[in-house]
Write a protein that holds these residues in place. Structure first.
Motif, PDB file in Angstrom:
ATOM      1  N   ILE A 262       0.913  -1.121   0.193  1.00  0.00           N
ATOM      2  CA  ILE A 262      -0.055   0.167   0.067  1.00  0.00           C
ATOM      3  C   ILE A 262       0.787   1.352  -0.106  1.00  0.00           C
ATOM      4  N   THR A 263       2.036   1.214   0.542  1.00  0.00           N
ATOM      5  CA  THR A 263       2.902   2.406   0.883  1.00  0.00           C
ATOM      6  C   THR A 263       3.284   3.026  -0.481  1.00  0.00           C
ATOM      7  N   LYS A 264       3.223   2.174  -1.463  1.00  0.00           N
ATOM      8  CA  LYS A 264       3.735   2.348  -2.740  1.00  0.00           C
ATOM      9  C   LYS A 264       2.714   2.968  -3.897  1.00  0.00           C
ATOM     10  N   ILE A 265       1.467   2.903  -3.664  1.00  0.00           N
ATOM     11  CA  ILE A 265       0.593   3.298  -4.496  1.00  0.00           C
ATOM     12  C   ILE A 265       0.280   4.827  -4.397  1.00  0.00           C
ATOM     13  N   ALA A 266       0.483   5.374  -3.150  1.00  0.00           N
ATOM     14  CA  ALA A 266       0.292   6.953  -2.949  1.00  0.00           C
ATOM     15  C   ALA A 266       1.294   7.415  -2.014  1.00  0.00           C
ATOM     16  N   LYS A 267       1.190   8.451  -2.023  1.00  0.00           N
ATOM     17  CA  LYS A 267       2.245   9.408  -1.140  1.00  0.00           C
ATOM     18  C   LYS A 267       1.654   9.403   0.140  1.00  0.00           C
ATOM     19  N   GLY A 268       2.268   9.029   1.184  1.00  0.00           N
ATOM     20  CA  GLY A 268       1.828   8.713   2.623  1.00  0.00           C
ATOM     21  C   GLY A 268       0.844   7.595   3.052  1.00  0.00           C
ATOM     22  N   ALA A 269       0.444   6.814   1.898  1.00  0.00           N
ATOM     23  CA  ALA A 269      -0.645   5.903   2.121  1.00  0.00           C
ATOM     24  C   ALA A 269      -0.033   4.734   3.352  1.00  0.00           C
ATOM     25  N   SER A 271      -0.863   1.066   5.420  1.00  0.00           N
ATOM     26  CA  SER A 271      -1.672   0.039   5.192  1.00  0.00           C
ATOM     27  C   SER A 271      -3.113  -0.340   5.992  1.00  0.00           C
ATOM     28  N   ARG A 272      -3.017   0.286   7.005  1.00  0.00           N
ATOM     29  CA  ARG A 272      -4.209   0.162   8.073  1.00  0.00           C
ATOM     30  C   ARG A 272      -5.342   1.188   7.479  1.00  0.00           C
ATOM     31  N   GLU A 273      -5.143   2.040   6.733  1.00  0.00           N
ATOM     32  CA  GLU A 273      -5.868   2.748   6.143  1.00  0.00           C
ATOM     33  C   GLU A 273      -6.697   2.461   4.883  1.00  0.00           C
ATOM     34  N   TYR A 274      -6.156   1.291   4.236  1.00  0.00           N
ATOM     35  CA  TYR A 274      -6.512   0.724   2.891  1.00  0.00           C
ATOM     36  C   TYR A 274      -7.204  -0.593   3.203  1.00  0.00           C
ATOM     37  N   VAL A 275      -7.280  -0.859   4.557  1.00  0.00           N
ATOM     38  CA  VAL A 275      -7.711  -2.505   4.794  1.00  0.00           C
ATOM     39  C   VAL A 275      -9.212  -2.673   4.491  1.00  0.00           C
ATOM     40  N   GLY A 276     -10.077  -1.354   4.636  1.00  0.00           N
ATOM     41  CA  GLY A 276     -11.448  -1.371   4.057  1.00  0.00           C
ATOM     42  C   GLY A 276     -11.718  -1.379   2.697  1.00  0.00           C
ATOM     43  N   ALA A 277     -10.539  -0.778   1.909  1.00  0.00           N
ATOM     44  CA  ALA A 277     -10.971  -0.670   0.330  1.00  0.00           C
ATOM     45  C   ALA A 277     -10.371  -2.257  -0.011  1.00  0.00           C
ATOM     46  N   VAL A 278      -9.757  -2.878   0.510  1.00  0.00           N
ATOM     47  CA  VAL A 278      -9.333  -4.074   0.128  1.00  0.00           C
ATOM     48  C   VAL A 278     -10.539  -5.471   0.437  1.00  0.00           C
ATOM     49  N   GLU A 279     -10.957  -5.113   1.688  1.00  0.00           N
ATOM     50  CA  GLU A 279     -12.149  -5.962   1.798  1.00  0.00           C
ATOM     51  C   GLU A 279     -13.612  -5.556   0.938  1.00  0.00           C
ATOM     52  N   TRP A 280     -13.519  -4.400   0.675  1.00  0.00           N
ATOM     53  CA  TRP A 280     -14.689  -3.924  -0.339  1.00  0.00           C
ATOM     54  C   TRP A 280     -14.520  -4.741  -1.632  1.00  0.00           C
ATOM     55  N   LEU A 281     -13.333  -4.551  -2.180  1.00  0.00           N
ATOM     56  CA  LEU A 281     -13.288  -5.458  -3.483  1.00  0.00           C
ATOM     57  C   LEU A 281     -13.221  -6.775  -3.187  1.00  0.00           C
ATOM     58  N   ALA A 282     -12.907  -7.345  -2.120  1.00  0.00           N
ATOM     59  CA  ALA A 282     -12.718  -8.769  -2.114  1.00  0.00           C
ATOM     60  C   ALA A 282     -14.504  -9.202  -1.655  1.00  0.00           C
ATOM     61  N   GLN A 283     -15.406  -8.424  -1.162  1.00  0.00           N
ATOM     62  CA  GLN A 283     -16.729  -8.906  -0.967  1.00  0.00           C
ATOM     63  C   GLN A 283     -17.338  -8.621  -2.139  1.00  0.00           C
TER      64      GLN A 283
END
Length: 446
Positions: A262-269, A271-283
């Motif tokens: 996650i740290t390489k897809i956006a500046k200052g990103a 991992s814990r801030e993107y857990v919901g996004a990953v779960e959303w795509l998985a669901q």
């Protein structure tokens, strides 16, 4: 060409035979064949089929405004469409695009208790009302997760009989090597499957035409449709994160360790801030997430890190369609799948494991001493490492997991590659195309 044969067909037949059947929710990503299969089942088994699409027929969202009593809902449907026949015990009501009308899920309790009308719902359930739909209908519905076509369904589409497919499993369970003709033929068909994927419209075009022409355009449109669905259904606060995760999948699969960072897809990103996004795509069924185990031991549940994972496309054909033009052309013309650092083989094996019933995928990696394993599954008594080889090579990690005393839950392993069937006393070797039977093999062996 006739309607493609799917595994949900048998499930729906069994559901219909159950005298205590509850309303059914069929979940799955866009365009995996949900609507076509349910519609065909309804037409074959009911005197009347009422199909309501909450995206295309928005006025029907109001049928629940006066409450959830079945008589009231039926009355409101008849007011909007007086020519429809709603015959008790002879009618299937098919609510499509359920994600656009969570009130519909609340009505399932009434339909379940009333029992006069069979109800099937379907939808991509792309995040927006997922938890609300689940809580509203809990205890009064059953779920079926539908994927794009698996390799067995692809073989059916190609004209192979159920007996021929079962014969493949017969070789596996009996550890009987294939003849060179059998191995080469099935490997070629499997490479077709990797390139085409299992999206029904793409498979249908390929089988009818006998060549790849037009299939890439269909796959690219599906990728665009998924992006549009993300912008349509993801919450405004999460939209940018979900899109960022989705758009970088193939980027990380191309890297040596394939770990999604996650740290390489956006500046200052973080991992814990993107857990919901990953779960959303998985669901939503768009991706398969493979989590890193804390320890290579049982139990698997809870023994993994939510911030350390690989992300795979739910359909390998869509992964290939997402690559640059040169890679696509090479893969289609030369079937040179080993050039993409094994990502395609890992993606398709992960996909086959999910489609065969594994709800969650796991891998393992440690630095000192170095050890890495692509996937882990289990049988009744042991942890089973699964190695995927794009090219023939050493199996140090697999051998060490089996031999080292510190991994006492590991008794044997599985290796998938361009190999015939074998057993060396430590691990089984199988050709890639048998991965669809792995769960069944582990249950039935010995």
């Amino acid at each position: 060409m006739e309607l493609l044969k799917r595994k949900i067909d048998r499930y729906l037949d069994d559901w219909k035979k159950d005298s205590h059947r509850k309303p059914l929710i069929v979940r799955g990503a866009r365009q995996v064949g949900k609507t076509m299969s349910i519609r065909a089942f309804g037409q074959a088994n009911y005197e009347s089929v009422i199909e309501i699409n909450f995206v295309l027929q928005k006025k029907f969202a109001a049928i629940f405004d006066d409450g959830y009593d079945v008589d009231t809902i039926i009355k409101n449907i008849s007011l909007l469409e007086p020519t429809w026949e709603l015959l008790p015990h002879r009618t299937l009501i098919f609510f499509d695009e359920l994600q656009k009308c969570p009130d519909c899920a609340t009505s399932l309790k009434s339909f379940c208790e009333d029992g006069r009308y069979d109800v099937i719902c379907s939808g991509s359930l792309m995040g927006l009302y997922q938890s609300e739909i689940e809580s509203n209908a809990v205890g009064f519905k059953v779920d079926y997760e539908m994927h794009s076509m698996d390799f067995e369904e692809f073989l059916w589409a190609k004209g192979y009989s159920a007996e021929q497919v079962e014969n493949l499993y017969g070789h596996m369970i009996n550890l009987q090597p294939f003849s060179q003709l059998e191995l080469d033929t099935m490997t070629d068909v499997f490479r077709e499957y990797m390139t085409i994927g299992g999206m029904p419209e793409v498979v249908k075009r390929y089988v009818e035409n006998g060549h790849y022409g037009g299939t890439l355009d269909l796959q690219r449109q599906l990728l665009k449709d998924y992006e549009e669905d993300i912008t349509k259904y993801a919450l405004q606060t999460d939209k940018a994160k979900v899109l960022a995760v989705y758009e970088h999948i193939s980027t990380f699969l191309a890297k040596e360790n394939k770990k999604y960072q996650i740290t390489k897809i956006a500046k200052g990103a973080r991992s814990r801030e993107y857990v919901g996004a990953v779960e959303w795509l998985a669901q939503a069924g768009v991706i398969n997430v493979c989590y890193c185990l804390n320890n290579a031991e049982l139990p698997l549940k809870g023994n993994y890190r939510v911030d350390n994972y690989k992300i795979y496309y739910h359909d390998t054909g869509l992964l290939i369609a997402s690559l640059d033009e040169e890679a696509q052309e090479d893969l289609r013309a030369n079937k040179n799948f080993g050039t993409y650092k094994g990502a395609i083989y890992e993606n398709v094996i992960g996909e086959m494991l999910r489609k065969s019933g594994y709800e969650r995928l796991y891998f393992y990696k440690r630095e000192n001493p170095a050890l890495e394993m692509d996937f882990f599954v289990r049988d009744a008594n042991s942890l089973v490492p699964v190695e995927v080889k794009a090219k023939d090579g050493a199996t140090a990690s697999l051998t060490n997991l089996i031999n080292w005393d510190s991994y006492s839950d590991v008794k044997y392993g599985i290796k998938f590659g361009y190999k015939n069937i074998g057993w060396n006393g430590k691990f089984y070797t199988f050709p890639y195309f048998l991965a669809i039977f792995l769960k069944r093999f582990l249950r039935e062996k010995n």
